[in-house]
Design a protein around this motif. Structure first.
Motif, PDB file in Angstrom:
ATOM      1  N   ARG A 187       0.834  -1.201   0.000  1.00 55.11           N
ATOM      2  CA  ARG A 187       0.000   0.000   0.000  1.00 55.11           C
ATOM      3  C   ARG A 187       0.874   1.258   0.000  1.00 55.11           C
ATOM      4  N   ARG A 188       1.908   1.248   0.808  1.00 55.67           N
ATOM      5  CA  ARG A 188       2.779   2.427   0.876  1.00 55.67           C
ATOM      6  C   ARG A 188       3.476   2.652  -0.461  1.00 55.67           C
ATOM      7  N   MET A 189       3.840   1.553  -1.137  1.00 53.23           N
ATOM      8  CA  MET A 189       4.474   1.636  -2.437  1.00 53.23           C
ATOM      9  C   MET A 189       3.535   2.289  -3.455  1.00 53.23           C
ATOM     10  N   VAL A 190       2.259   1.935  -3.391  1.00 53.78           N
ATOM     11  CA  VAL A 190       1.259   2.524  -4.289  1.00 53.78           C
ATOM     12  C   VAL A 190       1.195   4.032  -4.086  1.00 53.78           C
ATOM     13  N   PHE A 191       1.097   4.470  -2.829  1.00 54.64           N
ATOM     14  CA  PHE A 191       0.987   5.898  -2.545  1.00 54.64           C
ATOM     15  C   PHE A 191       2.260   6.645  -2.966  1.00 54.64           C
ATOM     16  N   ALA A 192       3.404   6.017  -2.749  1.00 54.15           N
ATOM     17  CA  ALA A 192       4.662   6.650  -3.143  1.00 54.15           C
ATOM     18  C   ALA A 192       4.751   6.807  -4.661  1.00 54.15           C
ATOM     19  N   GLU A 193       4.299   5.801  -5.395  1.00 53.46           N
ATOM     20  CA  GLU A 193       4.350   5.873  -6.855  1.00 53.46           C
ATOM     21  C   GLU A 193       3.413   6.949  -7.389  1.00 53.46           C
TER      22      GLU A 193
ATOM     23  N   GLY B 102       0.117   9.830 -19.222  1.00 53.80           N
ATOM     24  CA  GLY B 102      -0.666   8.604 -19.179  1.00 53.80           C
ATOM     25  C   GLY B 102       0.184   7.383 -19.431  1.00 53.80           C
ATOM     26  N   ARG B 103       1.153   7.513 -20.325  1.00 51.81           N
ATOM     27  CA  ARG B 103       2.063   6.398 -20.610  1.00 51.81           C
ATOM     28  C   ARG B 103       2.914   6.068 -19.385  1.00 51.81           C
ATOM     29  N   ASP B 104       3.360   7.120 -18.684  1.00 49.54           N
ATOM     30  CA  ASP B 104       4.148   6.910 -17.462  1.00 49.54           C
ATOM     31  C   ASP B 104       3.314   6.175 -16.408  1.00 49.54           C
ATOM     32  N   PHE B 105       2.043   6.551 -16.335  1.00 45.93           N
ATOM     33  CA  PHE B 105       1.151   5.926 -15.355  1.00 45.93           C
ATOM     34  C   PHE B 105       0.987   4.437 -15.662  1.00 45.93           C
ATOM     35  N   ALA B 106       0.786   4.112 -16.936  1.00 44.52           N
ATOM     36  CA  ALA B 106       0.604   2.718 -17.341  1.00 44.52           C
ATOM     37  C   ALA B 106       1.869   1.894 -17.138  1.00 44.52           C
ATOM     38  N   GLN B 107       3.016   2.574 -17.081  1.00 43.17           N
ATOM     39  CA  GLN B 107       4.296   1.881 -16.930  1.00 43.17           C
ATOM     40  C   GLN B 107       4.586   1.499 -15.477  1.00 43.17           C
ATOM     41  N   ILE B 108       3.908   2.135 -14.514  1.00 44.00           N
ATOM     42  CA  ILE B 108       4.237   1.940 -13.091  1.00 44.00           C
ATOM     43  C   ILE B 108       4.201   0.471 -12.666  1.00 44.00           C
ATOM     44  N   PRO B 109       3.152  -0.308 -12.980  1.00 46.68           N
ATOM     45  CA  PRO B 109       3.150  -1.717 -12.546  1.00 46.68           C
ATOM     46  C   PRO B 109       4.353  -2.504 -13.062  1.00 46.68           C
TER      47      PRO B 109
END
Length: 509
Positions: free
Chosen positions: A12-18, A29-36
């Motif tokens: 969860r903390r990793m999600v918020f940090a990202e 939007g491309r950067d967002f899709a790349q996060i996982p």
């Protein structure tokens, strides 16, 4: 499990940090899709059966943290689909706030009673004797439960001398005092939004991290990056969350390093709330209402409105400390924005009420704040002594709002000074299940004349779903702070002259 660095807490903390890193860096939007793919690279799974499922679930967690709606497994499109809505300047949560990622849910059985290998086949077999449905028999020298007859009462488990009979409940269902968790057609958890109070204890309890809440980390940081000053209103449950010496003296510097204009303690608003609620109690009970219910906990207030609507008029009209503080900040700094930082997910729903929206712009939990600090590389331990700033202007009673009994005690203490001849009887409950029991007593006329305090989480605000620290340890620190400042009353607040000025906008819900 607050206070323990579990894999779920880290996830969860990793999600918020990202999300925070994405916002600070002005990602696309491309950067967002790349996060996982950045977090879960390669072909090997870390948490589940395969990497593709992990990335899909992580993507939905990112969407929720952005305040975006979840999707089911059949929807086509990148996880960034709809990102433009989250990027709008005025973005509020779209209900529901608490969501289940269905393909992350383990479809745990709602309730099951079974005999483990620990059964010794004793000759007393009390399990047989107490079963009201005669569902237990001895088979091959051991207890056997006929599941078709079993009503899952657990009486057999309670009397087994070897603790060999296990009553197993779905964790999220067990944690939900509002009775809002049910199963869908596939046995997966489903939230009945007509009953949900957004306390998020189901989220805390789910070992598979399948339950998520929507967030405003992105929107808060985008506001910070704009020309509009953003003030942090920090709840008193902050004490002990970041386990750093002299944290109170460091908190304002930490928020300034994150880009906030400044930080203000919400316990100042708690002092004003105490005085207002004490006044209301004297004026309303028993002349206009038989008893009064405190107003501070939004999960408690929502429980009343949804399950005991006839008691809703008995909720104190005093504004919550969050709103008191936000209005005070906005009167002092016209045109600014306010972000409430606290332990509570239910505050997110309180903040989007039509009468509150203009006061509180964003709500972040301490857990989300920790993610933002990770993204920015800011730590309480890195704050030097020369950077310390005062952050301790309220009374001990104001800080006490963070623990069970603190609100009622504060009101009672004020009335002891202003109306020493008036007897003030109080009752309190923590956790929505016990809050329900208290409300049944009130409805039955058993608590006439009382000031009744309800806290949706065990321990009070320190037990909120958005906390980091162990609630018991955090509560002990709050009580110590309260005791150290016991000579200071809410009536002594230097902001008391602003009571009427701030309250003038009070509108009944």
């Amino acid at each position: 499990m607050r206070g323990v660095k579990t894999r779920k807490a880290n996830l969860r903390r990793m999600v918020f940090a990202e999300i925070a890193r994405f916002a600070y860096n002005g990602g696309t939007g491309r950067d967002f899709a790349q996060i996982p793919f950045n977090i879960l690279p390669g072909e090997e799974a870390s948490y589940r059966t395969n990497i593709f499922l992990e990335r899909a679930i992580f993507g939905e967690r990112l969407r929720a943290a952005m305040g975006m709606p979840l999707r089911d497994a059949g929807e086509v499109g990148p996880i960034s689909m709809g990102l433009e809505d989250a990027e709008k300047g005025e973005h509020y949560y779209t209900p529901p706030l608490i969501n289940v990622i269905k393909f992350a849910c383990n479809a745990c059985p709602e309730k099951k009673v079974f005999v483990s290998n620990g059964c010794q086949g004793c000759i007393e077999h009390p399990c047989l004797e107490v079963c009201p449905k005669k569902a237990i028999s001895m088979v091959d020298g051991r207890s056997y439960i006929n599941q078709e007859k079993c009503i899952k009462c657990g009486k057999c488990a309670a009397v087994c001398p070897y603790n060999a009979i296990i009553k197993q409940e779905r964790p999220c269902t067990k944690a939900c005092g509002a009775g809002a968790i049910r199963s869908d057609a596939k046995g997966r958890a489903e939230i009945d939004q007509s009953k949900c109070t957004a306390c998020s204890q189901c989220l805390v309890s789910c070992p598979f991290a399948a339950i998520v809440d929507k967030g405003q980390v992105f929107q808060t940081i985008m506001a910070i990056k704009s020309d509009v000053p953003v003030y942090a209103a920090v709840a008193p449950a902050f004490a002990g969350q970041f386990n750093s010496p002299n944290a109170n003296e460091k908190v304002r510097s930490v928020f300034k390093k994150l880009g906030f204009e400044d930080a203000v303690e919400v316990s100042i608003g708690a002092d004003l709330c105490t005085v207002a609620e004490a006044r209301d109690f004297i004026e309303e009970v028993p002349s206009k209402m038989k008893f009064m219910l405190t107003s501070c906990c939004p999960a408690w207030a929502d429980l009343i409105k949804k399950n005991f609507p006839e008691l809703a008029p008995n909720i104190s009209m005093a504004l919550t400390p969050m709103v008191w503080t936000a209005r005070m900040i906005k009167k002092q700094h016209p045109g600014c924005k306010v972000a409430f930082i606290g332990p509570c997910t239910a505050k997110k729903l309180e903040a989007i009420r039509e009468t509150i929206r203009s006061d509180v712009d964003f709500v972040l939990t301490f857990e989300e704040l920790a993610g933002i600090m990770d993204a920015k590389g800011v730590s309480f331990d890195d704050i030097k002594e020369e950077e310390y700033l005062p952050f301790n202007e309220s009374s001990g009673d104001g800080w006490g709002f963070a623990v069970t009994g603190g609100v009622a005690d504060a009101v009672k203490n004020v009335l002891a000074k202003t109306h020493p001849d008036r007897e003030v009887k109080v009752m309190r409950a923590e956790g929505l299940a016990d809050c329900k029991k208290l409300l049944f007593l009130a409805r039955a006329g058993k608590l006439d004349g009382y000031l009744i305090e309800g806290m949706g989480c065990i321990g009070g605000c320190v037990g909120g779903a958005g906390t980091i620290a162990d609630p018991v340890k955090a509560g002990a620190l709050i009580n110590k702070t309260k005791a150290d400042k016991s000579s200071v009353s809410p009536l002594d607040s230097k902001y008391i002259d602003r009571l009427e000025l701030v309250e003038e906008r009070k509108i009944p819900e």
